[in-house]
Motif scaffolding. Structure first.
Motif, PDB file in Angstrom:
ATOM      1  N   GLU A  35       0.828  -1.214   0.000  1.00 59.00           N
ATOM      2  CA  GLU A  35       0.000   0.000   0.000  1.00 59.00           C
ATOM      3  C   GLU A  35       0.860   1.260   0.000  1.00 59.00           C
ATOM      4  O   GLU A  35       0.440   2.309  -0.469  1.00 59.00           O
ATOM      5  CB  GLU A  35      -0.929   0.028   1.231  1.00 59.00           C
ATOM      6  CG  GLU A  35      -1.933  -1.127   1.283  1.00 59.00           C
ATOM      7  CD  GLU A  35      -2.843  -1.203   0.059  1.00 59.00           C
ATOM      8  OE1 GLU A  35      -3.105  -0.150  -0.559  1.00 59.00           O
ATOM      9  OE2 GLU A  35      -3.260  -2.330  -0.293  1.00 59.00           O
ATOM     10  N   ASN A  36       2.076   1.121   0.578  1.00 58.62           N
ATOM     11  CA  ASN A  36       2.926   2.300   0.717  1.00 58.62           C
ATOM     12  C   ASN A  36       3.671   2.590  -0.602  1.00 58.62           C
ATOM     13  O   ASN A  36       4.850   2.271  -0.761  1.00 58.62           O
ATOM     14  CB  ASN A  36       3.919   2.057   1.863  1.00 58.62           C
ATOM     15  CG  ASN A  36       4.624   3.333   2.261  1.00 58.62           C
ATOM     16  OD1 ASN A  36       4.662   4.290   1.484  1.00 58.62           O
ATOM     17  ND2 ASN A  36       5.182   3.352   3.448  1.00 58.62           N
ATOM     18  N   TYR A  37       2.953   3.191  -1.535  1.00 59.84           N
ATOM     19  CA  TYR A  37       3.515   3.454  -2.868  1.00 59.84           C
ATOM     20  C   TYR A  37       4.785   4.292  -2.806  1.00 59.84           C
ATOM     21  O   TYR A  37       5.747   4.022  -3.498  1.00 59.84           O
ATOM     22  CB  TYR A  37       2.475   4.177  -3.739  1.00 59.84           C
ATOM     23  CG  TYR A  37       1.440   3.252  -4.310  1.00 59.84           C
ATOM     24  CD1 TYR A  37       1.580   2.705  -5.575  1.00 59.84           C
ATOM     25  CD2 TYR A  37       0.308   2.913  -3.572  1.00 59.84           C
ATOM     26  CE1 TYR A  37       0.636   1.850  -6.105  1.00 59.84           C
ATOM     27  CE2 TYR A  37      -0.648   2.054  -4.088  1.00 59.84           C
ATOM     28  CZ  TYR A  37      -0.476   1.520  -5.352  1.00 59.84           C
ATOM     29  OH  TYR A  37      -1.406   0.659  -5.863  1.00 59.84           O
ATOM     30  N   LYS A  38       4.753   5.325  -1.957  1.00 57.58           N
ATOM     31  CA  LYS A  38       5.902   6.236  -1.902  1.00 57.58           C
ATOM     32  C   LYS A  38       7.171   5.490  -1.541  1.00 57.58           C
ATOM     33  O   LYS A  38       8.205   5.656  -2.176  1.00 57.58           O
ATOM     34  CB  LYS A  38       5.643   7.317  -0.848  1.00 57.58           C
ATOM     35  CG  LYS A  38       5.210   8.625  -1.432  1.00 57.58           C
ATOM     36  CD  LYS A  38       5.198   9.706  -0.398  1.00 57.58           C
ATOM     37  CE  LYS A  38       4.406  10.880  -0.954  1.00 57.58           C
ATOM     38  NZ  LYS A  38       4.087  11.858   0.057  1.00 57.58           N
ATOM     39  N   LEU A  39       7.093   4.656  -0.498  1.00 58.11           N
ATOM     40  CA  LEU A  39       8.274   3.932  -0.036  1.00 58.11           C
ATOM     41  C   LEU A  39       8.822   3.024  -1.142  1.00 58.11           C
ATOM     42  O   LEU A  39      10.023   3.056  -1.445  1.00 58.11           O
ATOM     43  CB  LEU A  39       7.925   3.103   1.205  1.00 58.11           C
ATOM     44  CG  LEU A  39       9.068   2.243   1.723  1.00 58.11           C
ATOM     45  CD1 LEU A  39      10.152   3.115   2.338  1.00 58.11           C
ATOM     46  CD2 LEU A  39       8.574   1.224   2.752  1.00 58.11           C
ATOM     47  N   TRP A  40       7.959   2.254  -1.778  1.00 54.92           N
ATOM     48  CA  TRP A  40       8.415   1.315  -2.813  1.00 54.92           C
ATOM     49  C   TRP A  40       8.991   2.047  -4.023  1.00 54.92           C
ATOM     50  O   TRP A  40      10.013   1.664  -4.579  1.00 54.92           O
ATOM     51  CB  TRP A  40       7.255   0.403  -3.248  1.00 54.92           C
ATOM     52  CG  TRP A  40       7.001  -0.676  -2.246  1.00 54.92           C
ATOM     53  CD1 TRP A  40       6.292  -0.566  -1.077  1.00 54.92           C
ATOM     54  CD2 TRP A  40       7.498  -2.023  -2.274  1.00 54.92           C
ATOM     55  NE1 TRP A  40       6.303  -1.755  -0.400  1.00 54.92           N
ATOM     56  CE2 TRP A  40       7.019  -2.677  -1.111  1.00 54.92           C
ATOM     57  CE3 TRP A  40       8.265  -2.750  -3.170  1.00 54.92           C
ATOM     58  CZ2 TRP A  40       7.301  -4.013  -0.827  1.00 54.92           C
ATOM     59  CZ3 TRP A  40       8.551  -4.088  -2.892  1.00 54.92           C
ATOM     60  CH2 TRP A  40       8.069  -4.703  -1.734  1.00 54.92           C
TER      61      TRP A  40
END
Ligand code: HEM
Length: 148
Positions: free
Chosen positions: A120-125
């Motif tokens: 869900e954490n698009y920014k991190l990936w």
């Protein structure tokens, strides 16, 4: 015998073409990040997705063949020589990064994955992938240099 490159460094033509295309793609990814920041998500997706897919062609056509022919047979015995060390580190991290890019592309652009594999954490990936991508570019530049 490979055709000579156009950058005047003595590298083969394919290496010079790859160098220029890889730098353009690296900057395209940075531009794509700016598009996401401006909430232009559709343009962002097209930009990053095109780079990840085009790079599959660059790996298959330009980078994998010399790695398989000139480097892989010397491993692991010759890893201490920079001629082998840089392309090997580059190829390992490059493979991981390319797979990560494909995974993000599939996660964000399709609904093919089971829920358990969806982050869900698009920014991190995406930030991790972009950082790794540029580290791989620098390792590619190191390879280009030690192979001159
Ligand atoms: C995200 C993935 C990758 C990026 C961004 C990338 C980028 C680069 C760059 C900028 C160069 C320098 C230009 C050149 O010498 O051709 C290079 C060269 C090279 N890369 Fe990659 N690369 C990636 C993946 C890979 C993979 C998966 C392999 C091997 C399986 C690989 C093997 C090589 C080799 C052998 C060279 C030297 C080619 C030559 O100079 O003839 N790369 N790469």
């Amino acid at each position: 015998m490979d055709a000579a490159g156009f950058l005047g460094t003595g590298a083969r033509l394919a290496a010079d073409v790859n160098l220029v295309v890889q730098l353009l793609m690296g900057f395209a990814l940075l531009l794509g990040m700016i598009l996401a920041r401006r909430r232009l998500y559709r343009a962002h997706a097209v930009c990053q997705g095109s780079v990840v897919l085009l790079n599959l062609v660059m790996i298959a056509a330009i980078m994998l063949p010399p790695f398989a022919r000139d480097i892989a047979p010397g491993l692991p015995q010759r890893l201490g020589q920079s001629y082998y060390f840089f392309p090997t580190l580059h190829a390992v991290l490059g493979s991981v990064t390319q797979l990560l890019g494909l995974y993000i592309l599939i996660r964000a652009g399709t609904n093919w994955l089971p829920k358990a594999l969806c982050f869900e954490n698009y920014k991190l990936w995406m930030r991790t992938a972009l950082t790794l991508w540029w580290i791989v570019i620098f390792l590619g530049l190191a390879t280009y240099y030690v192979w001159l």
